[in-house]
Scaffold this motif. Structure first.
Motif, PDB file in Angstrom:
ATOM      1  N   ARG A  34      39.940  47.653  29.408  1.00 50.84           N
ATOM      2  CA  ARG A  34      40.348  45.931  28.962  1.00 50.84           C
ATOM      3  C   ARG A  34      39.893  45.215  30.164  1.00 50.84           C
ATOM      4  O   ARG A  34      39.442  44.177  29.599  1.00 50.84           O
ATOM      5  CB  ARG A  34      41.957  46.038  28.867  1.00 50.84           C
ATOM      6  N   ILE A  35      40.034  45.552  31.337  1.00 48.41           N
ATOM      7  CA  ILE A  35      39.496  44.666  32.385  1.00 48.41           C
ATOM      8  C   ILE A  35      38.024  44.473  32.421  1.00 48.41           C
ATOM      9  O   ILE A  35      37.604  43.526  32.432  1.00 48.41           O
ATOM     10  CB  ILE A  35      40.013  45.322  33.703  1.00 48.41           C
ATOM     11  N   ALA A  36      37.371  45.811  32.189  1.00 49.43           N
ATOM     12  CA  ALA A  36      35.922  45.492  32.089  1.00 49.43           C
ATOM     13  C   ALA A  36      35.475  44.756  30.795  1.00 49.43           C
ATOM     14  O   ALA A  36      34.473  43.782  30.965  1.00 49.43           O
ATOM     15  CB  ALA A  36      35.162  46.664  32.069  1.00 49.43           C
ATOM     16  N   PRO A  74      31.420  39.385  36.694  1.00 50.63           N
ATOM     17  CA  PRO A  74      31.194  40.780  37.339  1.00 50.63           C
ATOM     18  C   PRO A  74      32.433  41.787  37.264  1.00 50.63           C
ATOM     19  O   PRO A  74      33.619  41.083  37.726  1.00 50.63           O
ATOM     20  CB  PRO A  74      30.412  40.814  38.717  1.00 50.63           C
ATOM     21  N   ARG A  75      32.426  42.970  36.909  1.00 54.37           N
ATOM     22  CA  ARG A  75      33.699  43.579  37.028  1.00 54.37           C
ATOM     23  C   ARG A  75      34.432  43.603  38.247  1.00 54.37           C
ATOM     24  O   ARG A  75      35.742  43.821  38.589  1.00 54.37           O
ATOM     25  CB  ARG A  75      33.620  45.159  36.653  1.00 54.37           C
ATOM     26  N   ALA A  76      33.354  43.838  39.432  1.00 48.98           N
ATOM     27  CA  ALA A  76      34.063  43.831  40.807  1.00 48.98           C
ATOM     28  C   ALA A  76      34.828  42.483  41.274  1.00 48.98           C
ATOM     29  O   ALA A  76      35.490  42.645  42.075  1.00 48.98           O
ATOM     30  CB  ALA A  76      32.883  44.037  41.696  1.00 48.98           C
ATOM     31  N   ASP A  77      34.670  41.536  40.376  1.00 52.62           N
ATOM     32  CA  ASP A  77      35.498  40.363  40.700  1.00 52.62           C
ATOM     33  C   ASP A  77      36.929  40.639  40.585  1.00 52.62           C
ATOM     34  O   ASP A  77      37.716  39.753  41.175  1.00 52.62           O
ATOM     35  CB  ASP A  77      35.214  39.216  39.703  1.00 52.62           C
ATOM     36  N   VAL A  78      37.474  41.660  39.802  1.00 55.41           N
ATOM     37  CA  VAL A  78      38.704  41.707  39.379  1.00 55.41           C
ATOM     38  C   VAL A  78      39.454  42.998  40.107  1.00 55.41           C
ATOM     39  O   VAL A  78      38.856  44.042  39.837  1.00 55.41           O
ATOM     40  CB  VAL A  78      39.139  41.448  37.997  1.00 55.41           C
ATOM     41  N   SER A 107      46.065  35.548  41.815  1.00 59.55           N
ATOM     42  CA  SER A 107      46.671  36.612  41.230  1.00 59.55           C
ATOM     43  C   SER A 107      47.333  36.157  40.013  1.00 59.55           C
ATOM     44  O   SER A 107      48.321  35.156  40.010  1.00 59.55           O
ATOM     45  CB  SER A 107      47.895  37.051  42.185  1.00 59.55           C
ATOM     46  N   ALA A 108      47.019  36.671  38.754  1.00 61.23           N
ATOM     47  CA  ALA A 108      47.465  36.370  37.424  1.00 61.23           C
ATOM     48  C   ALA A 108      47.320  37.305  36.515  1.00 61.23           C
ATOM     49  O   ALA A 108      46.226  38.019  36.613  1.00 61.23           O
ATOM     50  CB  ALA A 108      47.193  34.972  36.966  1.00 61.23           C
ATOM     51  N   GLU A 154      39.877  35.605  32.029  1.00 59.02           N
ATOM     52  CA  GLU A 154      39.095  34.285  31.270  1.00 59.02           C
ATOM     53  C   GLU A 154      39.398  32.973  32.375  1.00 59.02           C
ATOM     54  O   GLU A 154      38.462  32.250  32.321  1.00 59.02           O
ATOM     55  CB  GLU A 154      39.462  34.215  29.762  1.00 59.02           C
ATOM     56  N   ALA A 155      40.424  32.971  32.833  1.00 58.55           N
ATOM     57  CA  ALA A 155      40.634  31.854  33.626  1.00 58.55           C
ATOM     58  C   ALA A 155      40.491  32.019  35.090  1.00 58.55           C
ATOM     59  O   ALA A 155      40.653  31.027  35.932  1.00 58.55           O
ATOM     60  CB  ALA A 155      42.244  31.405  33.469  1.00 58.55           C
ATOM     61  N   GLY A 156      40.173  33.017  35.455  1.00 57.82           N
ATOM     62  CA  GLY A 156      39.436  33.428  36.741  1.00 57.82           C
ATOM     63  C   GLY A 156      40.538  33.982  37.811  1.00 57.82           C
ATOM     64  O   GLY A 156      40.273  34.085  39.065  1.00 57.82           O
ATOM     65  N   ALA A 157      41.216  34.812  37.345  1.00 61.72           N
ATOM     66  CA  ALA A 157      42.129  35.621  38.184  1.00 61.72           C
ATOM     67  C   ALA A 157      41.076  36.658  38.762  1.00 61.72           C
ATOM     68  O   ALA A 157      40.115  37.370  38.324  1.00 61.72           O
ATOM     69  CB  ALA A 157      43.199  36.651  37.206  1.00 61.72           C
ATOM     70  N   THR A 158      41.594  36.787  39.902  1.00 61.06           N
ATOM     71  CA  THR A 158      40.984  37.945  40.872  1.00 61.06           C
ATOM     72  C   THR A 158      41.766  39.267  40.926  1.00 61.06           C
ATOM     73  O   THR A 158      41.301  40.235  41.410  1.00 61.06           O
ATOM     74  CB  THR A 158      40.353  37.354  42.125  1.00 61.06           C
TER      75      THR A 158
END
Length: 241
Positions: free
Chosen positions: A28-30, A39-43, A209-210, A221-225
């Motif tokens: 789901r995250i990917a 990039p997946r590594a962002d999260v 963190s969200a 989508e809103a930029g959560a890391t």
């Protein structure tokens, strides 16, 4: 040397359950990152293990989880102690009382819920005494409900300056929970604006963190890391069944 759960029949069944759930959440995250053009590594996935035993933490570590979250000190402290041989980053994600700052400073690497100046001073002093450095995220209230915790957007800049100047604290960014009854996408869009303003004053405070089990896609989508996932990985908590 890191040690994980013993290969008992019960442990094997629980390990298989966690592995399947974890794989689904990672997928789901990917997918959310791909949809958002990130990039997946962002999260970073923070697995919140509240109400579940230290044995589950060991199983998760064996599956590659390195970021573990808790929201109650009375559960987190002994669980962190029981797994101190593992290479884990501990995240404290619940509301934090000032009188618990000393205990939390003993194991938490990241505190997601710093929301007032007095708590900043207490956590800083406790970290300094224990010769530890803690990354602090400012919990922002998106609905001004005092029962849910969080600093108001109007008071965020003052708190950020205090944390940035506090010994043994690193201002990491912001955290928020989508308010009940509000579309997560709209709530997290507001958090994105708040995070952007914070970075203008503190460029290295880039953590957001969200997102939890039900709304991680909107958060990404809103930029959560960092997304804080409990139920989708560990299952419905016993107290909620």
């Amino acid at each position: 040397m890191e040690t994980y759960a013993q290969p008992t029949a019960d442990g094997a069944r629980r390990g298989a359950e966690l592995a399947a759930n974890l794989a689904a959440v990672r997928d789901r995250i990917a997918a959310a990152c791909a949809s958002a053009g990130r990039p997946r590594a962002d999260v970073t996935l923070v697995v919140v293990t509240k109400t579940y035993p230290a044995s589950d933490v060991r199983l998760l570590a064996g599956l590659g989880v390195r970021d573990v979250g808790e929201n109650r000190d009375q559960e987190a402290a002994p669980k962190a102690k029981a797994t101190e041989d593992l290479d884990l980053t501990w995240h404290y994600v619940g509301q934090l009382q000032t009188n618990k700052a000393k205990s939390v400073a003993g194991y938490a690497d990241v505190v997601h819920s710093l929301d007032r100046v007095r708590l900043a001073h207490s956590l800083s002093a406790a970290a300094e005494r224990q010769k530890r450095t803690i990354t602090a995220l400012l919990q922002v209230s998106l609905d001004e409900d005092p029962a849910r915790g969080g600093v108001s957007a109007a008071d965020l800049a003052e708190l950020a300056d205090v944390v940035a100047g506090a010994p043994n604290l690193i201002l990491g960014g912001v955290m928020a929970v989508a308010p009940l009854g509000v579309e997560p996408a709209r709530a997290f869009a507001g958090l994105r604006e708040i995070a952007t303003r914070l970075r203008e004053a503190h460029p290295t405070a880039n953590m957001v963190s969200a997102g939890m089990s039900n709304d991680l896609e909107a958060a990404i989508e809103a930029g959560a890391t960092h997304v804080r996932i409990g139920t989708a990985v560990l299952g419905v908590r016993p107290s909620l069944r």
